[in-house]
Design a protein around this motif. Structure first.
Motif, PDB file in Angstrom:
ATOM      1  N   GLY A  94       8.905   3.430   6.061  1.00 58.79           N
ATOM      2  CA  GLY A  94       9.737   2.732   5.093  1.00 58.79           C
ATOM      3  C   GLY A  94      10.108   1.312   5.474  1.00 58.79           C
ATOM      4  N   LEU A  95       9.686   0.827   6.644  1.00 64.60           N
ATOM      5  CA  LEU A  95      10.016  -0.535   7.064  1.00 64.60           C
ATOM      6  C   LEU A  95       9.016  -1.571   6.556  1.00 64.60           C
ATOM      7  CD1 LEU A  95      11.102   0.039  10.792  1.00 64.60           C
ATOM      8  CD2 LEU A  95      12.562  -0.210   8.773  1.00 64.60           C
ATOM      9  N   GLY A  96       7.905  -1.100   5.979  1.00 66.80           N
ATOM     10  CA  GLY A  96       6.903  -2.033   5.461  1.00 66.80           C
ATOM     11  C   GLY A  96       5.882  -2.487   6.480  1.00 66.80           C
ATOM     12  N   GLY A  97       5.947  -1.958   7.668  1.00 64.96           N
ATOM     13  CA  GLY A  97       5.002  -2.360   8.708  1.00 64.96           C
ATOM     14  C   GLY A  97       3.570  -1.990   8.383  1.00 64.96           C
ATOM     15  N   GLY A  98       3.371  -0.822   7.805  1.00 62.83           N
ATOM     16  CA  GLY A  98       2.024  -0.397   7.430  1.00 62.83           C
ATOM     17  C   GLY A  98       1.400  -1.347   6.422  1.00 62.83           C
ATOM     18  N   ARG A  99       2.171  -1.725   5.450  1.00 60.05           N
ATOM     19  CA  ARG A  99       1.668  -2.661   4.432  1.00 60.05           C
ATOM     20  C   ARG A  99       1.349  -4.022   5.052  1.00 60.05           C
ATOM     21  NH1 ARG A  99       3.113  -3.543  -1.668  1.00 60.05           N
ATOM     22  NH2 ARG A  99       2.034  -5.523  -1.971  1.00 60.05           N
ATOM     23  N   GLN A 100       2.264  -4.530   5.886  1.00 60.11           N
ATOM     24  CA  GLN A 100       2.023  -5.826   6.517  1.00 60.11           C
ATOM     25  C   GLN A 100       0.786  -5.781   7.415  1.00 60.11           C
ATOM     26  OE1 GLN A 100       5.344  -8.107   8.089  1.00 60.11           O
ATOM     27  NE2 GLN A 100       6.738  -6.842   6.888  1.00 60.11           N
ATOM     28  N   LEU A 101       0.621  -4.707   8.143  1.00 58.49           N
ATOM     29  CA  LEU A 101      -0.572  -4.559   8.984  1.00 58.49           C
ATOM     30  C   LEU A 101      -1.836  -4.597   8.130  1.00 58.49           C
ATOM     31  CD1 LEU A 101       0.631  -1.796  11.445  1.00 58.49           C
ATOM     32  CD2 LEU A 101      -0.280  -4.023  12.132  1.00 58.49           C
ATOM     33  N   VAL A 105     -14.250  -3.448   1.745  1.00 61.68           N
ATOM     34  CA  VAL A 105     -13.548  -2.582   2.688  1.00 61.68           C
ATOM     35  C   VAL A 105     -13.208  -1.261   2.007  1.00 61.68           C
ATOM     36  CG1 VAL A 105     -12.608  -4.389   4.178  1.00 61.68           C
ATOM     37  CG2 VAL A 105     -11.328  -3.681   2.157  1.00 61.68           C
ATOM     38  N   TYR A 106     -13.133  -0.235   2.825  1.00 61.46           N
ATOM     39  CA  TYR A 106     -12.820   1.114   2.348  1.00 61.46           C
ATOM     40  C   TYR A 106     -11.668   1.700   3.148  1.00 61.46           C
ATOM     41  CZ  TYR A 106     -17.195   1.072  -0.203  1.00 61.46           C
ATOM     42  OH  TYR A 106     -18.193   0.756  -1.086  1.00 61.46           O
ATOM     43  N   GLY A 107     -10.877   2.493   2.483  1.00 63.59           N
ATOM     44  CA  GLY A 107      -9.850   3.285   3.129  1.00 63.59           C
ATOM     45  C   GLY A 107     -10.065   4.737   2.743  1.00 63.59           C
ATOM     46  N   LEU A 108     -10.078   5.613   3.720  1.00 65.93           N
ATOM     47  CA  LEU A 108     -10.281   7.041   3.490  1.00 65.93           C
ATOM     48  C   LEU A 108      -8.929   7.738   3.560  1.00 65.93           C
ATOM     49  CD1 LEU A 108     -12.406   9.290   3.114  1.00 65.93           C
ATOM     50  CD2 LEU A 108     -12.535   9.448   5.607  1.00 65.93           C
ATOM     51  N   VAL A 109      -8.582   8.467   2.504  1.00 71.42           N
ATOM     52  CA  VAL A 109      -7.260   9.085   2.394  1.00 71.42           C
ATOM     53  C   VAL A 109      -7.420  10.584   2.174  1.00 71.42           C
ATOM     54  CG1 VAL A 109      -5.093   9.123   1.092  1.00 71.42           C
ATOM     55  CG2 VAL A 109      -6.334   6.965   1.384  1.00 71.42           C
ATOM     56  N   THR A 110      -6.810  11.368   3.047  1.00 66.85           N
ATOM     57  CA  THR A 110      -6.820  12.816   2.881  1.00 66.85           C
ATOM     58  C   THR A 110      -5.977  13.196   1.669  1.00 66.85           C
ATOM     59  OG1 THR A 110      -6.940  13.032   5.281  1.00 66.85           O
ATOM     60  CG2 THR A 110      -6.405  15.026   4.053  1.00 66.85           C
ATOM     61  N   GLU A 111      -6.394  14.236   0.961  1.00 64.31           N
ATOM     62  CA  GLU A 111      -5.668  14.664  -0.244  1.00 64.31           C
ATOM     63  C   GLU A 111      -4.186  14.880   0.047  1.00 64.31           C
ATOM     64  OE1 GLU A 111      -6.396  18.837  -1.557  1.00 64.31           O
ATOM     65  OE2 GLU A 111      -7.734  18.898   0.170  1.00 64.31           O
ATOM     66  N   ASN A 154      -0.641   5.266  -2.525  1.00 59.06           N
ATOM     67  CA  ASN A 154       0.178   4.197  -3.106  1.00 59.06           C
ATOM     68  C   ASN A 154      -0.055   2.869  -2.397  1.00 59.06           C
ATOM     69  OD1 ASN A 154       1.310   5.945  -4.984  1.00 59.06           O
ATOM     70  ND2 ASN A 154       3.087   6.386  -3.707  1.00 59.06           N
ATOM     71  N   LEU A 155      -0.155   2.903  -1.080  1.00 54.73           N
ATOM     72  CA  LEU A 155      -0.408   1.680  -0.317  1.00 54.73           C
ATOM     73  C   LEU A 155      -1.716   1.038  -0.763  1.00 54.73           C
ATOM     74  CD1 LEU A 155       0.165  -0.313   2.029  1.00 54.73           C
ATOM     75  CD2 LEU A 155      -1.097   1.279   3.502  1.00 54.73           C
ATOM     76  N   HIS A 156      -2.758   1.829  -0.842  1.00 57.60           N
ATOM     77  CA  HIS A 156      -4.055   1.293  -1.256  1.00 57.60           C
ATOM     78  C   HIS A 156      -3.998   0.718  -2.672  1.00 57.60           C
ATOM     79  CE1 HIS A 156      -5.475   3.522   2.262  1.00 57.60           C
ATOM     80  NE2 HIS A 156      -6.458   2.646   2.266  1.00 57.60           N
ATOM     81  N   GLU A 157      -3.375   1.436  -3.571  1.00 62.48           N
ATOM     82  CA  GLU A 157      -3.295   0.972  -4.957  1.00 62.48           C
ATOM     83  C   GLU A 157      -2.475  -0.314  -5.069  1.00 62.48           C
ATOM     84  OE1 GLU A 157      -1.964   4.485  -7.008  1.00 62.48           O
ATOM     85  OE2 GLU A 157      -3.904   5.480  -6.706  1.00 62.48           O
ATOM     86  N   LYS A 158      -1.359  -0.410  -4.338  1.00 64.06           N
ATOM     87  CA  LYS A 158      -0.528  -1.621  -4.368  1.00 64.06           C
ATOM     88  C   LYS A 158      -1.271  -2.830  -3.814  1.00 64.06           C
ATOM     89  CE  LYS A 158       3.957   0.631  -4.204  1.00 64.06           C
ATOM     90  NZ  LYS A 158       5.100   1.027  -3.383  1.00 64.06           N
ATOM     91  N   LEU A 159      -2.200  -2.591  -2.906  1.00 63.15           N
ATOM     92  CA  LEU A 159      -2.954  -3.696  -2.303  1.00 63.15           C
ATOM     93  C   LEU A 159      -4.252  -3.990  -3.049  1.00 63.15           C
ATOM     94  CD1 LEU A 159      -2.357  -2.992   1.483  1.00 63.15           C
ATOM     95  CD2 LEU A 159      -1.274  -4.709   0.019  1.00 63.15           C
ATOM     96  N   GLY A 160      -4.395  -3.404  -4.239  1.00 63.50           N
ATOM     97  CA  GLY A 160      -5.533  -3.741  -5.086  1.00 63.50           C
ATOM     98  C   GLY A 160      -6.801  -2.947  -4.832  1.00 63.50           C
ATOM     99  N   SER A 173     -10.277  11.037  -0.484  1.00 59.69           N
ATOM    100  CA  SER A 173     -10.598  10.009  -1.470  1.00 59.69           C
ATOM    101  C   SER A 173     -10.951   8.721  -0.738  1.00 59.69           C
ATOM    102  CB  SER A 173      -9.396   9.738  -2.379  1.00 59.69           C
ATOM    103  OG  SER A 173      -9.041  10.897  -3.086  1.00 59.69           O
ATOM    104  N   TYR A 174     -11.995   8.074  -1.228  1.00 66.17           N
ATOM    105  CA  TYR A 174     -12.336   6.744  -0.719  1.00 66.17           C
ATOM    106  C   TYR A 174     -11.777   5.719  -1.686  1.00 66.17           C
ATOM    107  CZ  TYR A 174     -15.329   6.784   3.407  1.00 66.17           C
ATOM    108  OH  TYR A 174     -15.802   6.859   4.684  1.00 66.17           O
ATOM    109  N   TYR A 175     -11.023   4.770  -1.145  1.00 65.13           N
ATOM    110  CA  TYR A 175     -10.531   3.631  -1.902  1.00 65.13           C
ATOM    111  C   TYR A 175     -11.310   2.410  -1.446  1.00 65.13           C
ATOM    112  CZ  TYR A 175      -6.673   6.328  -3.756  1.00 65.13           C
ATOM    113  OH  TYR A 175      -5.922   7.258  -4.428  1.00 65.13           O
TER     114      TYR A 175
END
Length: 187
Positions: A91-98, A114-120, A127-133, A154-156
């Protein structure tokens, strides 16, 4: 909050962060790698790709890295991204900033996709992936087994550059000027 390139002195701290995920379906690893195995992995990654940490009051609260998407030469302009944060940093936003900084470093390297792999059922990561486009590229059903069940992922995907017939070679992170990296990370 300081975002900077990983240093060898950080390895044990990020190993401890990763340890928090072993008993979850976020990683499909069943057994925690030894510190030596983990260090070898990191050393392999940072030869060509960015690995960054988030630091607050001299404490590492998260890390993110890019790595090779697939082995064949045609994939040289594509990378997979990973981010892990300490449970006390939620909740501190560090993940998003990274992730935002990692995306910028990938652009400097000439990575196009780039791809991000997200477990169901990992809504925070979705949400992080979607917010970052990122957009959903596909779902691999029952691709991994952990915690006594089959899990889907899911692959983003996100485009970082335009596509042309003669892309410049991807640059290793070590080929990027340290001052350019430092400037990007300090913004």
């Amino acid at each position: 909050m300081i975002i900077r390139m990983v240093e060898q002195k950080d390895y044990k701290n990020i190993w401890n962060i990763y340890r928090q995920y072993i008993e979850t379906p976020i990683t499909f690893e069943h057994k925690m790698p030894t510190p030596e195995e983990f260090e070898t992995r990191l050393e392999s990654i940072i030869q060509n790709y960015a690995c960054i940490v988030c630091e607050v009051d001299d404490e590492i609260l998260g890390y993110a890295y890019a790595h090779r998407f697939a082995e064949r030469a045609g994939y040289n302009w594509t990378a997979e991204l990973s981010v892990y944060t300490d449970s006390k940093a939620k909740g501190l936003g560090g993940g998003r900033q990274l992730y935002e900084k990692l995306l910028e470093l990938c652009k400097l390297q000439g990575i196009h996709t780039v791809y991000g792999l997200v477990t169901e059922n990992n809504s925070a990561s979705e949400n992080l992936h979607e917010k970052l486009g990122f957009r959903l590229a596909g779902v691999f059903r029952n691709v991994g087994f952990k915690e006594g069940r089959w899990l889907s992922c899911s692959y983003y995907e996100k485009d970082l550059a335009s596509y042309n017939d003669k892309p410049n070679p991807m640059k290793s992170i070590s080929d990027i000027k340290k001052d350019d990296i430092k400037e990007l990370l300090s913004k």
